[in-house]
Write a protein that holds these residues in place. Structure first.
Motif, PDB file in Angstrom:
ATOM      1  N   UNK A  23       0.987  -1.234  -0.011  1.00  0.00           N
ATOM      2  CA  UNK A  23      -0.174   0.228   0.065  1.00  0.00           C
ATOM      3  C   UNK A  23       0.994   1.307   0.036  1.00  0.00           C
ATOM      4  N   UNK A  24       1.890   1.177   0.672  1.00  0.00           N
ATOM      5  CA  UNK A  24       2.863   2.380   0.856  1.00  0.00           C
ATOM      6  C   UNK A  24       3.595   2.749  -0.755  1.00  0.00           C
ATOM      7  N   UNK A  25       4.032   1.380  -1.110  1.00  0.00           N
ATOM      8  CA  UNK A  25       4.370   1.645  -2.683  1.00  0.00           C
ATOM      9  C   UNK A  25       3.464   2.097  -3.502  1.00  0.00           C
ATOM     10  N   UNK A  26       2.201   1.692  -3.418  1.00  0.00           N
ATOM     11  CA  UNK A  26       1.245   2.418  -4.340  1.00  0.00           C
ATOM     12  C   UNK A  26       0.963   3.787  -4.005  1.00  0.00           C
ATOM     13  N   UNK A  27       0.913   4.144  -2.773  1.00  0.00           N
ATOM     14  CA  UNK A  27       0.802   5.670  -2.501  1.00  0.00           C
ATOM     15  C   UNK A  27       1.859   6.508  -2.896  1.00  0.00           C
ATOM     16  N   UNK A  29       3.844   5.847  -5.572  1.00  0.00           N
ATOM     17  CA  UNK A  29       3.770   5.615  -6.875  1.00  0.00           C
ATOM     18  C   UNK A  29       2.792   6.775  -7.351  1.00  0.00           C
ATOM     19  N   UNK A  30       1.667   6.712  -6.757  1.00  0.00           N
ATOM     20  CA  UNK A  30       0.688   7.857  -6.971  1.00  0.00           C
ATOM     21  C   UNK A  30       1.256   9.286  -7.000  1.00  0.00           C
ATOM     22  N   UNK A  34       1.550  12.334  -9.545  1.00  0.00           N
ATOM     23  CA  UNK A  34       1.005  13.759  -9.436  1.00  0.00           C
ATOM     24  C   UNK A  34       2.162  14.645  -9.789  1.00  0.00           C
ATOM     25  N   UNK A  35       3.364  14.438  -9.187  1.00  0.00           N
ATOM     26  CA  UNK A  35       4.581  15.222  -9.243  1.00  0.00           C
ATOM     27  C   UNK A  35       4.877  15.529 -10.619  1.00  0.00           C
ATOM     28  N   UNK A  36       5.106  14.423 -11.279  1.00  0.00           N
ATOM     29  CA  UNK A  36       5.495  14.338 -12.829  1.00  0.00           C
ATOM     30  C   UNK A  36       4.358  15.293 -13.701  1.00  0.00           C
TER      31      UNK A  36
END
Length: 111
Positions: A23-27, A29-30, A34-36
Motif C-alpha cells: 500500500x505504501x509503494x502504491x501511494x 507511486x501515485x 502527480x508530481x510528474x
C-alpha cells in the motif's frame, strides 16, 4: 536438481506487514505520478508563454538585447538566447558548468 519445500504459511501479522508495504509503494507511486504531471504542466505553460525570438530577444521573457538592454547568454541545450533572469546556472554530470534556459532545465528535471 534442487527441490523447493514449502514451509509454514505466513502469519496474519506477516501478511498485514506485506500489505502495508504494498500500500505504501502504491501511494508513493501515485504521489510521484502527480508530481510528474505538475512538472509537465509547468513545462507546457512555460513553452506556451515564451514570447521572445531567442536571437535579439530573450526566448522566455522577450527582453531586447543590446547596449542598453540585457546581455544574451546562450542555452547549452537549445542554443537560444536568454537573459540572466530566465536562465539557470548549473552543472552537468561531469561537474562542468552549464547555462540552460528554464525550459531546458525543467525538461532535464523531468528526465
Amino acid at each position: 536438481m534442487a527441490t523447493f519445500q514449502r514451509g509454514e504459511n505466513l502469519s496474519l501479522e506477516e501478511q498485514e506487514q506485506i500489505m502495508r508495504v504494498i500500500n505504501k509503494a502504491e501511494y508513493l507511486d501515485h504521489v510521484e505520478q502527480e508530481r510528474i504531471g505538475r512538472l509537465v504542466e509547468k513545462l507546457d505553460n512555460m513553452k506556451k508563454n515564451a514570447i521572445g525570438n531567442g536571437t535579439t530577444q530573450c526566448i522566455l521573457c522577450g527582453d531586447e538585447f543590446g547596449l542598453l538592454g540585457a546581455s544574451p547568454t546562450y542555452c547549452d541545450d537549445c542554443k537560444k538566447a536568454v537573459c540572466s533572469k530566465c536562465g539557470v546556472d548549473t552543472f552537468n554530470c561531469n561537474k562542468q558548468p552549464l547555462w540552460l534556459c528554464k525550459i531546458c532545465a525543467e525538461t532535464r528535471e523531468l528526465y
